[in-house]
Design a protein around this motif. Structure first.
Motif, short mmCIF file in Angstrom:
data_model
loop_
_atom_site.label_atom_id
_atom_site.label_comp_id
_atom_site.label_asym_id
_atom_site.label_seq_id
_atom_site.Cartn_x
_atom_site.Cartn_y
_atom_site.Cartn_z
N GLU A 6 0.82 -1.22 0.00
CA GLU A 6 0.00 0.00 0.00
C GLU A 6 0.85 1.26 0.00
OE1 GLU A 6 -3.54 2.13 2.63
OE2 GLU A 6 -2.91 0.09 3.07
N ASN A 7 1.88 1.30 0.84
CA ASN A 7 2.78 2.45 0.87
C ASN A 7 4.01 2.15 0.03
OD1 ASN A 7 1.37 4.27 2.45
ND2 ASN A 7 2.09 3.37 4.36
N ASN A 8 3.98 2.62 -1.22
CA ASN A 8 5.08 2.40 -2.15
C ASN A 8 5.75 3.72 -2.47
OD1 ASN A 8 3.46 -0.16 -4.16
ND2 ASN A 8 4.60 -0.32 -2.27
N TYR A 9 7.05 3.65 -2.74
CA TYR A 9 7.80 4.85 -3.06
C TYR A 9 8.72 4.61 -4.26
CZ TYR A 9 6.32 6.05 1.67
OH TYR A 9 5.56 6.28 2.79
N CYS A 10 9.09 5.69 -4.91
CA CYS A 10 10.06 5.65 -6.00
C CYS A 10 11.27 6.47 -5.57
CB CYS A 10 9.46 6.24 -7.27
SG CYS A 10 10.63 6.35 -8.66
N VAL A 11 12.46 5.91 -5.74
CA VAL A 11 13.71 6.63 -5.49
C VAL A 11 14.27 7.07 -6.83
CG1 VAL A 11 16.06 6.49 -4.58
CG2 VAL A 11 14.19 5.35 -3.37
N LEU A 12 14.58 8.35 -6.93
CA LEU A 12 15.16 8.93 -8.15
C LEU A 12 16.57 9.39 -7.80
CD1 LEU A 12 12.05 10.29 -7.55
CD2 LEU A 12 12.25 10.57 -10.01
N TYR A 13 17.55 9.10 -8.66
CA TYR A 13 18.92 9.38 -8.24
C TYR A 13 19.90 9.53 -9.41
CZ TYR A 13 19.41 4.36 -9.14
OH TYR A 13 19.41 3.13 -9.74
N ASP A 14 20.94 10.28 -9.12
CA ASP A 14 22.15 10.32 -9.94
C ASP A 14 23.20 9.63 -9.08
OD1 ASP A 14 24.46 10.83 -11.32
OD2 ASP A 14 24.21 13.00 -11.40
N GLY B 131 29.66 13.25 -5.95
CA GLY B 131 28.47 13.24 -5.11
C GLY B 131 27.48 12.20 -5.57
N THR B 132 26.43 12.06 -4.81
CA THR B 132 25.24 11.28 -5.16
C THR B 132 24.05 12.17 -4.83
OG1 THR B 132 26.23 9.13 -4.68
CG2 THR B 132 23.83 9.25 -4.60
N ILE B 133 23.09 12.28 -5.75
CA ILE B 133 21.89 13.08 -5.52
C ILE B 133 20.69 12.15 -5.56
CG2 ILE B 133 20.50 15.03 -6.32
CD1 ILE B 133 23.01 16.09 -7.73
N PHE B 134 19.74 12.35 -4.63
CA PHE B 134 18.58 11.45 -4.59
C PHE B 134 17.32 12.18 -4.15
CE2 PHE B 134 20.55 11.34 -0.41
CZ PHE B 134 19.48 11.43 0.47
N ALA B 135 16.20 11.59 -4.50
CA ALA B 135 14.89 12.08 -4.07
C ALA B 135 13.95 10.90 -3.96
CB ALA B 135 14.34 13.11 -5.05
N VAL B 136 12.86 11.10 -3.22
CA VAL B 136 11.85 10.05 -3.05
C VAL B 136 10.48 10.65 -3.29
CG1 VAL B 136 10.78 8.43 -1.44
CG2 VAL B 136 13.26 8.80 -1.37
N LYS B 137 9.69 9.96 -4.11
CA LYS B 137 8.31 10.35 -4.36
C LYS B 137 7.38 9.20 -4.00
CE LYS B 137 8.97 13.81 -8.02
NZ LYS B 137 8.67 14.16 -9.43
N LYS B 138 6.16 9.54 -3.63
CA LYS B 138 5.15 8.53 -3.29
C LYS B 138 4.53 7.99 -4.56
CE LYS B 138 2.34 6.68 -0.07
NZ LYS B 138 1.63 5.71 -0.91
N ARG B 139 4.34 6.69 -4.61
CA ARG B 139 3.62 6.07 -5.71
C ARG B 139 2.13 6.00 -5.38
NH1 ARG B 139 5.75 2.77 -10.24
NH2 ARG B 139 4.31 4.36 -10.97
#
Length: 331
Positions: free
Chosen positions: A104-112, A127-135
């Motif tokens: 039910e609680n799913n997320y997407c990780v977006l990254y360089d 570096g490493t850059i990342f973000a998380v969005k809700k699916r």
């Protein structure tokens, strides 16, 4: 440095985050392990050998061995690890989905995975850059629920690999920075609720491209380096890794910019990608009191139409970004 306050312990104190603390802890635990693993690998990079794979990525860029390996680290870290079910990376043509992770609680990780990889052969900052969005509940193979404005990011951050490895992130309740204690193998709180100075004294840009920019962008740089007074006597500081250049802005103020290029053969939409470079660091900028703009529009208001979409960027202290916009830097 705050003695003994680990990233794991600090997360437990969070209450004003945009996602459940339990989910935040699970995701950041993976990010912390990724950061520690990449840090170890970078310390051996000169021995293991660097260079190119002989392949090009989706952007037509030559792929460094470290880019490919860094992407694999993310894929392995989140495999069979709730609550993340999707990954979007600079190094992959399409999103990667873990069907076994869906709940039910799913997320997407977006990254360089490796930001500034051209610095690897000269032992430069990375570096490493990342973000998380809700699916969205019941999502399928499509990603329309991820192609939403950056204002809907739940987590954003970066890892800086320098003399010390540092991890900065926000989950909507300010920006906190942690430093890796290599003896413990854990990130320890260094600065909490960081505030970016309203203005600075440095700017970061690949000034070798000045002849390709809009006239407004050229005039802006000419103005801040005209040496008429203290507010027009900026110094150039450019690392070639977005995370490293942003880190300076976060701590000391100033501005980073990568303008669009109007010259033939240039990059008409700039170089940096919206979903896993510009939006994450713009969230951090705003959480710290700064700004991220295309020169015309707030970065976090833009909904992507494709996962590798590019935009120009002016990011850093609020006063410098507003000044850049006043020069109509993007026409």
């Amino acid at each position: 440095m705050s003695a003994g306050i680990t990233l794991k312990r600090h997360i437990k104190t969070k209450s004003a985050t945009a996602l459940p603390v339990a989910d935040l802890a699970l995701i950041m635990e993976r990010i912390e392990l990724i950061a520690a693993r990449i840090t170890r690998q970078l310390s051996l990079a000169g021995l293991d050998g660097l260079g190119y794979t002989g392949e090009t990525n989706v952007h037509g860029e030559k792929v460094k061995k470290l880019d490919e390996w860094g992407n694999k680290v993310f894929l392995e870290a989140f495999e069979h690890r709730d609550p993340v079910c999707s990954l979007i990376s600079e190094e992959m043509d399409e999103p990667h989905h873990y069907s076994s992770n869906c709940r039910e609680n799913n997320y997407c990780v977006l990254y360089d995975p490796i930001d500034g990889s051209s610095n690897t052969d000269v032992n430069g900052s990375l570096g490493t850059i990342f973000a998380v969005k809700k699916r969205a509940p019941g999502h399928g193979a499509g990603i329309d629920d991820i192609l939403v404005p950056g204002s809907q990011q739940l987590i954003a951050g970066y890892i800086l690999y320098g003399p010390a490895a540092q991890l900065a992130y926000s989950a909507g309740a300010g920006v906190d920075i942690f430093t890796l204690d290599r003896t413990l193998g854990e990130f320890i709180l260094w600065k909490e609720n960081v505030k970016m100075p309203p203005h600075g004294t440095t700017y970061a840009v690949n000034q070798g491209n000045v002849g390709k920019w809009h006239d407004g962008a050229r005039k802006f740089v000419a103005h801040i380096t005209s040496r008429k007074d203290k507010r027009t006597s900026y110094s150039l500081r450019y690392c070639g890794a977005f995370a490293a250049d942003f880190h300076r802005c976060l701590l000391e103020g100033g501005i980073f910019m990568y303008p669009a290029e109007v010259a033939e053969g240039g990059k008409p939409k700039g170089k940096l990608r919206l979903m896993y470079e510009l939006a994450p660091l713009s969230m951090l900028a705003e959480q710290a009191g700064g700004r991220g703009s295309t020169g015309k529009q707030r970065i976090l208001d833009i909904a992507a139409t494709a996962i590798h979409e590019r935009h120009p960027i002016y990011i850093g202290s609020a006063e410098e970004v507003a000044l850049a916009e006043s020069f109509k830097v993007e026409g």
